[in-house]
Enzyme design. Sequence first.
Site, PDB file in Angstrom:
ATOM      1  N   LYS A   1      -9.164  -2.214  52.981  1.00 42.93           N
ATOM      2  CA  LYS A   1      -9.842  -1.389  53.480  1.00 42.93           C
ATOM      3  C   LYS A   1      -8.463  -0.048  52.806  1.00 42.93           C
ATOM      4  O   LYS A   1      -7.499  -0.087  53.848  1.00 42.93           O
ATOM      5  CB  LYS A   1     -10.452  -0.744  54.578  1.00 42.93           C
ATOM      6  CG  LYS A   1     -10.780   0.146  54.883  1.00 42.93           C
ATOM      7  CD  LYS A   1     -12.221  -0.021  53.817  1.00 42.93           C
ATOM      8  CE  LYS A   1     -13.154   0.889  54.956  1.00 42.93           C
ATOM      9  NZ  LYS A   1     -14.256   0.310  55.957  1.00 42.93           N
TER      10      LYS A   1
ATOM     11  N   GLU B   1     -17.935  -4.621  49.744  1.00 44.99           N
ATOM     12  CA  GLU B   1     -18.372  -3.465  48.465  1.00 44.99           C
ATOM     13  C   GLU B   1     -17.802  -4.970  47.346  1.00 44.99           C
ATOM     14  O   GLU B   1     -18.276  -4.601  46.564  1.00 44.99           O
ATOM     15  CB  GLU B   1     -17.135  -2.807  48.387  1.00 44.99           C
ATOM     16  CG  GLU B   1     -16.948  -1.770  49.593  1.00 44.99           C
ATOM     17  CD  GLU B   1     -18.020   0.074  48.616  1.00 44.99           C
ATOM     18  OE1 GLU B   1     -18.475  -0.668  47.769  1.00 44.99           O
ATOM     19  OE2 GLU B   1     -18.730   0.525  49.577  1.00 44.99           O
TER      20      GLU B   1
ATOM     21  N   ARG C   1     -18.362   7.726  37.700  1.00 38.64           N
ATOM     22  CA  ARG C   1     -18.829   8.853  37.412  1.00 38.64           C
ATOM     23  C   ARG C   1     -17.837   9.912  38.478  1.00 38.64           C
ATOM     24  O   ARG C   1     -18.025  11.426  38.247  1.00 38.64           O
ATOM     25  CB  ARG C   1     -19.701   8.676  39.140  1.00 38.64           C
ATOM     26  CG  ARG C   1     -20.918   7.585  38.098  1.00 38.64           C
ATOM     27  CD  ARG C   1     -22.110   7.848  39.376  1.00 38.64           C
ATOM     28  NE  ARG C   1     -21.849   6.994  40.336  1.00 38.64           N
ATOM     29  CZ  ARG C   1     -21.642   7.389  41.600  1.00 38.64           C
ATOM     30  NH1 ARG C   1     -22.527   8.253  41.795  1.00 38.64           N
ATOM     31  NH2 ARG C   1     -21.249   6.196  42.672  1.00 38.64           N
TER      32      ARG C   1
ATOM     33  N   ASN D   1       5.692   3.962  57.133  1.00 40.27           N
ATOM     34  CA  ASN D   1       6.324   2.617  57.798  1.00 40.27           C
ATOM     35  C   ASN D   1       5.213   1.132  58.018  1.00 40.27           C
ATOM     36  O   ASN D   1       3.563   1.009  58.531  1.00 40.27           O
ATOM     37  CB  ASN D   1       6.894   3.669  58.891  1.00 40.27           C
ATOM     38  CG  ASN D   1       7.631   4.213  58.528  1.00 40.27           C
ATOM     39  OD1 ASN D   1       8.203   3.091  57.808  1.00 40.27           O
ATOM     40  ND2 ASN D   1       7.904   5.130  59.232  1.00 40.27           N
TER      41      ASN D   1
ATOM     42  N   THR E   1       0.749  -1.238   0.265  1.00 38.61           N
ATOM     43  CA  THR E   1       0.019   0.209  -0.310  1.00 38.61           C
ATOM     44  C   THR E   1       0.864   1.319  -0.048  1.00 38.61           C
ATOM     45  O   THR E   1       0.330   2.541   0.053  1.00 38.61           O
ATOM     46  CB  THR E   1      -0.685  -0.158   1.314  1.00 38.61           C
ATOM     47  OG1 THR E   1      -0.303   0.005   2.460  1.00 38.61           O
ATOM     48  CG2 THR E   1      -1.725  -1.170   1.496  1.00 38.61           C
TER      49      THR E   1
END
Length: 527
Positions: free
Chosen positions: A278, A331, A216, A421, A69
């Site tokens: 967490k 969650e 969001r 730490n 091409t």
Amino acid sequence: MTEVPLRRALISVSDKTGLIEFATALAGRGVEILSTGGTAKALRDAGIAVRDVAEVTGFPEMMDGRVKTLHPMVHGGLLALRDNAEHVAAMEAHGIGAIDLLVVNLYPFEATVASGADYDTCIENIDIGGPAMIRAAAKNHAFVTVVVDTEDYADVLAELEATGGTSLAFRQKMARTAYARTAAYDAAVSSWMAAAQGDAAPRRRAFAGTLKQTMRYGENPHQQAAFYVDGSNRPGVATAVQHQGKELSYNNINDTDAAFELVAEFDPADGPACAIIKHANPCGVARGGSLLDAYRKAFDCDRTSAFGGIVALNQRLDAATAEEIVKIFTEVVIAPEADEAAKAIFAAKKNLRLLTTGALPDPRAAVTAYKQVAGGFLVQDKDTGFVPEADLRVVTKRAPTAAEMDDLRFAWTVAKHVKSNAIVYVRDGATVGVGAGQMSRVDSSTIAALKAGRMGAELGLAETPAKGSVVASDAFFPFADGLMAAAEAGATAIIQPGGSMRDDEVIAAADAAGLAMVFTGMRHFRH
């Protein structure tokens, strides 16, 4: 000029997903189709009229398809400005036909590299003509529509149906996507070449990703965010199947990644393991005789923090463990697999997200990690550091017992995933106290011991679970005070990198307290 009719298209694709349906729709609208090699054959086999690019250029494909091409009959048709009289005259003088639509997806270089192919094979899968045509068409988006992703075929057809051609806004969008694709392609090639040549810090470095999800907001509601994947297919949140629950948030993705990378440190062949995360820090990690046992032990490290946390498992999620997990709000749960009974239990909890990955990430695999700073990026290898037991060095008069050594190695693995730490207390294959992210190592030791004592009282234990535990520190103790805080909490053995100017002082303090201490010679800072 706004709407441009599509009269002539050049299609040359490696990924033929949706090709026949798309080309059939174009042909049905009277679009002349030019094509090359395997694409032309696929179209003809489907009964679609197609003209070979070789017929247009007057030159056959040559050099094993390397040259087909790269010709003025192609690039002139893509680059000519249709409202420029000189360009139009040049087209007419040389018999160059305008190309209104370019459909190209590139040689599968990234997939070739991922397959482990040798150097020469990877080189042969670097596309040349494709990027050249894409860039030409994208530059001339005032007149040419360029498509590089199979998922855009439907949008092109919808645009044709709505306008009879393509609008400038649509062509601009396609051009933007096209340039991002060629940039990502070149980034993949340059990164691979740097790695193949052993250059860890090339003078120029490029990063690229593909949008997986808009969000969001980011860490906070006032921050915009999106999730991009890098195509590495490392098992984890980027490749997981989400079975239920609302869309993952920015923080969900960050914490889920942290949880799964941690739990992957524990080989399923050695038994079930669970990590509860967490805010990107472990609030409980444990091994157990069953997955349910591992979850319960991890949960009992810090039940308060586990509320609203992320649970990662290293084995197939079963119904018994699922029943226990849903007793509190969680969650996200991520695991390699989940049985149907577990899925059914989770189905009743519409806000809980269940992700399955099909596999665990390899904790020893080389991964490049980068972090943005003002004006640039920091780039490093992901911390895949591992210290075999044979390389651990006992530095105190008392050596750890076999049970202590097992817990020390477990604690050291967890400490690698705790923000510095970091101090981690472990007893019987489970964390009982975690101190994370403090400016002082003494404070981390104190907080971990405090949390252990508080949890022991909540569980109705006669004494703190820190008593009889072992402690891991992600970096050396610069003074004996951090070590003594652990000893006062009831710890009996310590694992740390060593290397402080006051190592002798710290070792002497450990000996005086009857502690066993092991040096790893490796630090695990995590910022």
